[in-house]
Design a protein around this motif. Structure first.
Motif, PDB file in Angstrom:
ATOM      1  N   ASP A 176      -8.654   5.416  25.006  1.00  0.00           N
ATOM      2  CA  ASP A 176      -7.741   6.041  24.192  1.00  0.00           C
ATOM      3  C   ASP A 176      -6.931   4.985  23.426  1.00  0.00           C
ATOM      4  O   ASP A 176      -6.366   5.089  22.288  1.00  0.00           O
ATOM      5  CB  ASP A 176      -6.783   6.843  24.889  1.00  0.00           C
ATOM      6  CG  ASP A 176      -7.525   8.194  25.375  1.00  0.00           C
ATOM      7  OD1 ASP A 176      -8.405   8.496  24.674  1.00  0.00           O
ATOM      8  OD2 ASP A 176      -7.081   8.869  26.380  1.00  0.00           O
ATOM      9  N   THR A 177      -6.359   3.895  24.187  1.00  0.00           N
ATOM     10  CA  THR A 177      -5.689   2.845  23.720  1.00  0.00           C
ATOM     11  C   THR A 177      -6.362   2.375  22.517  1.00  0.00           C
ATOM     12  O   THR A 177      -5.782   2.095  21.378  1.00  0.00           O
ATOM     13  CB  THR A 177      -5.141   1.909  24.499  1.00  0.00           C
ATOM     14  OG1 THR A 177      -4.515   2.493  25.649  1.00  0.00           O
ATOM     15  CG2 THR A 177      -4.324   0.829  23.975  1.00  0.00           C
ATOM     16  N   TRP A 237      -2.896  -7.985  20.499  1.00  0.00           N
ATOM     17  CA  TRP A 237      -3.932  -9.192  19.914  1.00  0.00           C
ATOM     18  C   TRP A 237      -5.290  -9.256  20.580  1.00  0.00           C
ATOM     19  O   TRP A 237      -6.297  -9.509  20.213  1.00  0.00           O
ATOM     20  CB  TRP A 237      -3.182 -10.424  19.995  1.00  0.00           C
ATOM     21  CG  TRP A 237      -3.823 -11.580  19.391  1.00  0.00           C
ATOM     22  CD1 TRP A 237      -4.085 -12.183  17.957  1.00  0.00           C
ATOM     23  CD2 TRP A 237      -4.823 -12.465  20.295  1.00  0.00           C
ATOM     24  NE1 TRP A 237      -4.610 -13.260  17.963  1.00  0.00           N
ATOM     25  CE2 TRP A 237      -5.435 -13.422  19.196  1.00  0.00           C
ATOM     26  CE3 TRP A 237      -5.059 -12.745  21.410  1.00  0.00           C
ATOM     27  CZ2 TRP A 237      -6.233 -14.475  19.566  1.00  0.00           C
ATOM     28  CZ3 TRP A 237      -5.993 -13.810  21.941  1.00  0.00           C
ATOM     29  CH2 TRP A 237      -6.597 -14.495  20.962  1.00  0.00           C
ATOM     30  N   ARG A 238      -5.200  -9.429  21.974  1.00  0.00           N
ATOM     31  CA  ARG A 238      -6.661  -9.313  22.774  1.00  0.00           C
ATOM     32  C   ARG A 238      -7.341  -8.145  22.484  1.00  0.00           C
ATOM     33  O   ARG A 238      -8.490  -8.372  22.443  1.00  0.00           O
ATOM     34  CB  ARG A 238      -6.014  -9.182  24.382  1.00  0.00           C
ATOM     35  CG  ARG A 238      -5.650 -10.736  24.951  1.00  0.00           C
ATOM     36  CD  ARG A 238      -5.633 -10.788  26.285  1.00  0.00           C
ATOM     37  NE  ARG A 238      -4.616  -9.702  27.022  1.00  0.00           N
ATOM     38  CZ  ARG A 238      -3.433  -9.892  27.332  1.00  0.00           C
ATOM     39  NH1 ARG A 238      -2.920 -10.744  26.750  1.00  0.00           N
ATOM     40  NH2 ARG A 238      -2.768  -8.852  27.750  1.00  0.00           N
ATOM     41  N   ARG A 252       3.688   0.212  16.938  1.00  0.00           N
ATOM     42  CA  ARG A 252       3.211   1.296  16.468  1.00  0.00           C
ATOM     43  C   ARG A 252       2.265   1.886  17.596  1.00  0.00           C
ATOM     44  O   ARG A 252       2.300   3.280  17.825  1.00  0.00           O
ATOM     45  CB  ARG A 252       2.620   1.249  14.991  1.00  0.00           C
ATOM     46  CG  ARG A 252       3.927   1.137  13.908  1.00  0.00           C
ATOM     47  CD  ARG A 252       3.361   1.270  12.624  1.00  0.00           C
ATOM     48  NE  ARG A 252       4.377   1.007  11.791  1.00  0.00           N
ATOM     49  CZ  ARG A 252       4.265   0.996  10.465  1.00  0.00           C
ATOM     50  NH1 ARG A 252       2.842   1.683   9.898  1.00  0.00           N
ATOM     51  NH2 ARG A 252       4.927   0.635   9.869  1.00  0.00           N
ATOM     52  N   ALA A 253       1.440   1.235  18.003  1.00  0.00           N
ATOM     53  CA  ALA A 253       0.619   1.575  19.026  1.00  0.00           C
ATOM     54  C   ALA A 253       1.048   1.768  20.495  1.00  0.00           C
ATOM     55  O   ALA A 253       0.320   2.035  21.371  1.00  0.00           O
ATOM     56  CB  ALA A 253      -0.739   0.866  18.773  1.00  0.00           C
ATOM     57  N   GLY A 254       2.273   1.262  20.690  1.00  0.00           N
ATOM     58  CA  GLY A 254       2.907   1.304  21.962  1.00  0.00           C
ATOM     59  C   GLY A 254       2.187   0.077  22.791  1.00  0.00           C
ATOM     60  O   GLY A 254       2.320   0.251  23.988  1.00  0.00           O
ATOM     61  N   LEU A 255       2.001  -0.958  22.336  1.00  0.00           N
ATOM     62  CA  LEU A 255       1.545  -2.269  23.190  1.00  0.00           C
ATOM     63  C   LEU A 255       2.403  -3.331  23.028  1.00  0.00           C
ATOM     64  O   LEU A 255       3.402  -3.492  22.178  1.00  0.00           O
ATOM     65  CB  LEU A 255       0.108  -2.407  22.649  1.00  0.00           C
ATOM     66  CG  LEU A 255      -1.066  -1.366  22.524  1.00  0.00           C
ATOM     67  CD1 LEU A 255      -2.054  -1.893  21.723  1.00  0.00           C
ATOM     68  CD2 LEU A 255      -1.267  -1.014  24.144  1.00  0.00           C
TER      69      LEU A 255
END
Length: 151
Positions: free
Chosen positions: A4-5, A36-37, A27-30
């Motif tokens: 999902d991420t 980057w990874r 924006r993606a909550g990371l």
């Protein structure tokens, strides 16, 4: 393959490909490092091929788009390779696709106007090798262009 991420990250990336990693991560909550990874992993797996600019050729003065469908002389084993090599040299050809079936190759061609298209057709398209048949379809309107995937 994708969790999902990853899907959330790809949705944001498709919506705005020019985002930097920090803004994309937010924006993606990371975290930036995790984003980057994940981008690196998706690129290594071939899920992300490239981030690229999309240029609106109409704004550059090209008003005509024509899809040309070609049937080639299949009795010559070099027909496909020679046709494709010659088609790649025409700057106004913005897309080349090959098919199985009655149509062998489709070229998407742009021109500034009908006069330019007519000149291009007569001088460059008709001189392409191994053509046995051509069908032209002029683009009238683009109703939908897929810019996002069902992620």
């Amino acid at each position: 393959m994708l969790d999902d991420t990853d899907r959330r990250l790809l949705r944001h990336l498709l919506a705005e490909p020019a985002l930097g990693t920090a803004e994309l991560a937010a924006r993606a909550g990371l975290t930036t490092a995790t984003c980057w990874r994940r981008l690196e992993r998706l690129t290594e797996r071939g899920v992300i091929g490239a981030r690229q600019a999309v240029i609106d050729w109409r704004r550059l003065g090209y008003e005509v788009e024509v899809s040309l469908r070609f049937t080639l002389d299949k009795t010559d084993p070099r027909a496909f390779d020679e046709f494709l090599a010659a088609a790649r040299t025409v700057p106004e050809v913005i897309g080349i696709e090959t098919f199985l079936g009655r149509v062998d190759v489709r070229l998407n061609v742009i021109a500034r106007d009908m006069k330019h298209y007519q000149e291009l057709y007569r001088s460059r398209i008709l001189s392409l090798p191994h053509i046995t048949d051509i069908e032209a379809l002029m683009l009238v309107a683009t109703i939908r262009e897929a810019e996002a995937l069902p992620l």
